[in-house]
Design a protein around this motif. Structure first.
Motif, short mmCIF file in Angstrom:
data_model
loop_
_atom_site.label_atom_id
_atom_site.label_comp_id
_atom_site.label_asym_id
_atom_site.label_seq_id
_atom_site.Cartn_x
_atom_site.Cartn_y
_atom_site.Cartn_z
N LYS A 203 0.95 -1.18 0.01
CA LYS A 203 0.08 -0.03 -0.15
C LYS A 203 0.94 1.18 -0.05
O LYS A 203 2.05 1.26 -0.13
CB LYS A 203 -0.91 -0.05 1.39
CG LYS A 203 -1.95 -1.16 1.18
CD LYS A 203 -2.99 -1.01 2.37
CE LYS A 203 -3.77 -2.13 2.23
NZ LYS A 203 -4.88 -2.23 3.55
N ASP A 232 -7.88 -6.55 -1.63
CA ASP A 232 -6.84 -5.61 -2.55
C ASP A 232 -7.08 -4.17 -2.82
O ASP A 232 -6.57 -3.46 -3.63
CB ASP A 232 -6.49 -6.35 -3.75
CG ASP A 232 -7.27 -6.34 -4.80
OD1 ASP A 232 -8.69 -6.15 -4.37
OD2 ASP A 232 -7.23 -6.95 -5.76
N SER A 233 -8.25 -3.85 -2.53
CA SER A 233 -9.02 -2.45 -3.00
C SER A 233 -8.20 -1.38 -2.55
O SER A 233 -8.16 -0.21 -3.44
CB SER A 233 -10.39 -2.12 -2.32
OG SER A 233 -10.25 -2.07 -0.91
N ASN A 236 -1.29 -1.25 -4.11
CA ASN A 236 -0.73 -0.59 -5.36
C ASN A 236 -0.75 -1.51 -6.47
O ASN A 236 -0.81 -2.87 -6.27
CB ASN A 236 0.61 -0.45 -4.95
CG ASN A 236 1.09 0.36 -3.79
OD1 ASN A 236 0.23 1.25 -3.30
ND2 ASN A 236 2.02 0.44 -3.04
N SER A 237 -1.26 -0.82 -7.73
CA SER A 237 -1.07 -1.68 -8.85
C SER A 237 -0.36 -0.78 -9.80
O SER A 237 -0.21 0.43 -9.96
CB SER A 237 -2.51 -1.49 -9.49
OG SER A 237 -2.98 -2.65 -10.14
N ASP A 238 0.99 -1.53 -10.14
CA ASP A 238 1.77 -0.85 -11.19
C ASP A 238 2.28 -1.82 -12.17
O ASP A 238 1.95 -2.99 -12.26
CB ASP A 238 3.01 -0.33 -10.28
CG ASP A 238 3.58 -1.04 -9.28
OD1 ASP A 238 3.82 -2.26 -9.62
OD2 ASP A 238 4.10 -0.70 -8.31
N ALA A 241 3.36 -5.42 -10.43
CA ALA A 241 2.35 -6.31 -9.70
C ALA A 241 1.19 -5.70 -9.65
O ALA A 241 0.90 -4.42 -9.20
CB ALA A 241 2.89 -6.84 -8.60
N SER A 242 0.10 -6.41 -10.00
CA SER A 242 -1.25 -5.80 -9.95
C SER A 242 -1.67 -5.78 -8.44
O SER A 242 -1.01 -6.31 -7.59
CB SER A 242 -2.34 -6.54 -10.66
OG SER A 242 -2.43 -7.70 -10.03
N SER A 243 -2.72 -4.93 -7.95
CA SER A 243 -3.43 -5.18 -6.58
C SER A 243 -3.55 -6.65 -6.25
O SER A 243 -3.45 -6.85 -4.97
CB SER A 243 -4.29 -4.14 -6.16
OG SER A 243 -5.25 -4.38 -7.16
N GLU A 244 -4.37 -7.19 -7.18
CA GLU A 244 -4.85 -8.49 -6.81
C GLU A 244 -3.38 -9.50 -6.69
O GLU A 244 -3.57 -10.22 -5.77
CB GLU A 244 -5.47 -9.15 -7.94
CG GLU A 244 -6.39 -10.14 -7.88
CD GLU A 244 -6.93 -10.54 -9.25
OE1 GLU A 244 -6.62 -10.12 -10.19
OE2 GLU A 244 -7.74 -11.75 -9.20
N TYR A 245 -2.28 -9.35 -7.44
CA TYR A 245 -1.27 -10.12 -7.26
C TYR A 245 -0.50 -9.81 -5.94
O TYR A 245 -0.16 -10.94 -5.08
CB TYR A 245 -0.31 -9.88 -8.51
CG TYR A 245 0.83 -10.93 -8.59
CD1 TYR A 245 0.82 -12.12 -8.48
CD2 TYR A 245 2.24 -10.20 -8.39
CE1 TYR A 245 1.88 -12.94 -8.67
CE2 TYR A 245 3.23 -10.95 -8.43
CZ TYR A 245 2.95 -12.41 -8.88
OH TYR A 245 4.28 -13.03 -8.61
N ARG A 246 -0.48 -8.47 -5.40
CA ARG A 246 0.17 -8.16 -4.20
C ARG A 246 -0.60 -8.90 -2.97
O ARG A 246 -0.12 -9.15 -2.19
CB ARG A 246 0.19 -6.56 -3.95
CG ARG A 246 1.42 -5.89 -4.75
CD ARG A 246 1.55 -4.47 -4.55
NE ARG A 246 2.84 -3.86 -4.70
CZ ARG A 246 3.01 -3.52 -6.18
NH1 ARG A 246 2.24 -3.32 -7.01
NH2 ARG A 246 4.38 -2.83 -6.32
#
Ligand SMILES: Cc1cc2nc3c(=O)[nH]c(=O)nc-3n(C[C@H](O)[C@H](O)[C@H](O)COP(=O)(O)OP(=O)(O)OC[C@H]3O[C@@H](n4cnc5c(N)ncnc54)[C@H](O)[C@@H]3O)c2cc1C
Length: 261
Positions: A203, A232-233, A236-238, A241-246
């Protein structure tokens, strides 16, 4: 790089007095110097605190380890005392960046900078650390305020970080393949009074995952959190890694950390 005034104060009092809204303390320079070179930051005064001997060193007592602010990551990683009392902390320090970064970067610089992907903030949160400054003592859970933001005031200098020695602990990191900063890092610590699962990289700021901590406080086993799905709301998504993956990594690395304890 723009020109600036360089100061090498002899003690913390003098260093603090020199600080202004347009100054930076120079610890290892691992963040401040590249930021200045790239023009991301400009300062009128650069206050070198490296030679203030009071700020460096490691002290161990029965219940805690106190690490001076300018102690380098390499010194924490190789300390026999740290390896004995909190091996997870030595492991964390030994996996920061590369050899050059570990030989210049400092614990005080790391937590004062509060990069959202830095490793030490998760250790501070999980190990109920107390941040000693020249003005007060701050609990870790009140120190890290947001992305690159801390509770430090102008002229306030971190003097040391004091970690409570846990019964068991481990740190697991999914590193950025170039910098080794944490795409996700999870520090699990089991204390007499319960378990803390602190997460970095996921986050905008380090945090304690209350769900994982709660489950592990009732049952300290990897089975207790097996397959746990996390919200995962706010993650971070970048490009890394996507938020779901994190979210999946946080759950997986918490489990791996428990298994390694
Ligand atoms: C290539 C690279 C890879 C890295 N990889 C990782 C990694 O894997 N994991 C990780 O956790 N970190 C990583 N880092 C960060 C590194 O470990 C340093 O801790 C961080 O860059 C801070 O550097 P420094 O200690 O030299 O502080 P400086 O750059 O000297 O200072 C940074 C900031 O902190 C302030 N400051 C410094 N000391 C104090 C103090 N005692 N009191 C108050 N304010 C202070 C300064 O004013 C400045 O704003 C990496 C850095 C680089 C360049």
């Amino acid at each position: 790089m723009k020109s600036f005034n360089y100061h090498a104060p002899k003690d913390v009092k003098e260093a603090s007095k020199l600080a202004s809204s347009n100054s930076a303390f120079l610890a290892g320079g691992m963040t401040s110097i590249p930021s200045m070179k790239l023009g991301l930051a400009t300062y009128k005064d650069v206050i070198d605190i490296k030679k203030i001997s009071k700020l460096s060193g490691i002290k161990v007592s029965a219940k805690s380890i106190k690490i001076g602010a300018t102690t380098k990551h390499a010194d924490v990683a190789s300390s026999k005392d740290v390896k004995k009392a909190i091996p997870a902390l030595a492991k964390l320090a030994g996996n920061i960046g590369d050899a050059q970064v570990r030989n210049r970067g400092t614990i005080g610089g790391s937590i004062s900078n509060n990069d959202p992907s830095a490793c030490y903030p998760s250790a501070c949160m999980a190990l109920n650390a107390v941040i000693h400054t020249n003005e007060r003592k701050i609990d870790a859970n009140k120190f890290f305020k947001g992305m690159f933001e801390t509770a430090l005031k102008k002229g306030e200098i971190v003097e040391a970080v004091e970690f409570a020695i846990p019964e068991k602990a481990d740190y697991q990191k999914h590193p950025n393949p170039a910098s080794r900063y944490a795409i996700v890092g999870v520090f699990v610590a089991k204390h007499k009074g319960g378990v803390n699962v602190a997460v970095t990289g996921a986050k905008s700021c380090v945090y304690i995952d209350k769900d994982l901590s709660g489950k592990l406080s009732s049952d300290f086993s990897s089975g207790a959190i097996e397959g746990m799905e996390l919200d995962d709301s706010e993650m971070n998504s970048d490009m890394h890694a996507s938020s779901e993956y994190r979210a999946n990594l946080v759950s997986l690395y918490a489990k791996k950390a428990v298994e390694a304890c």
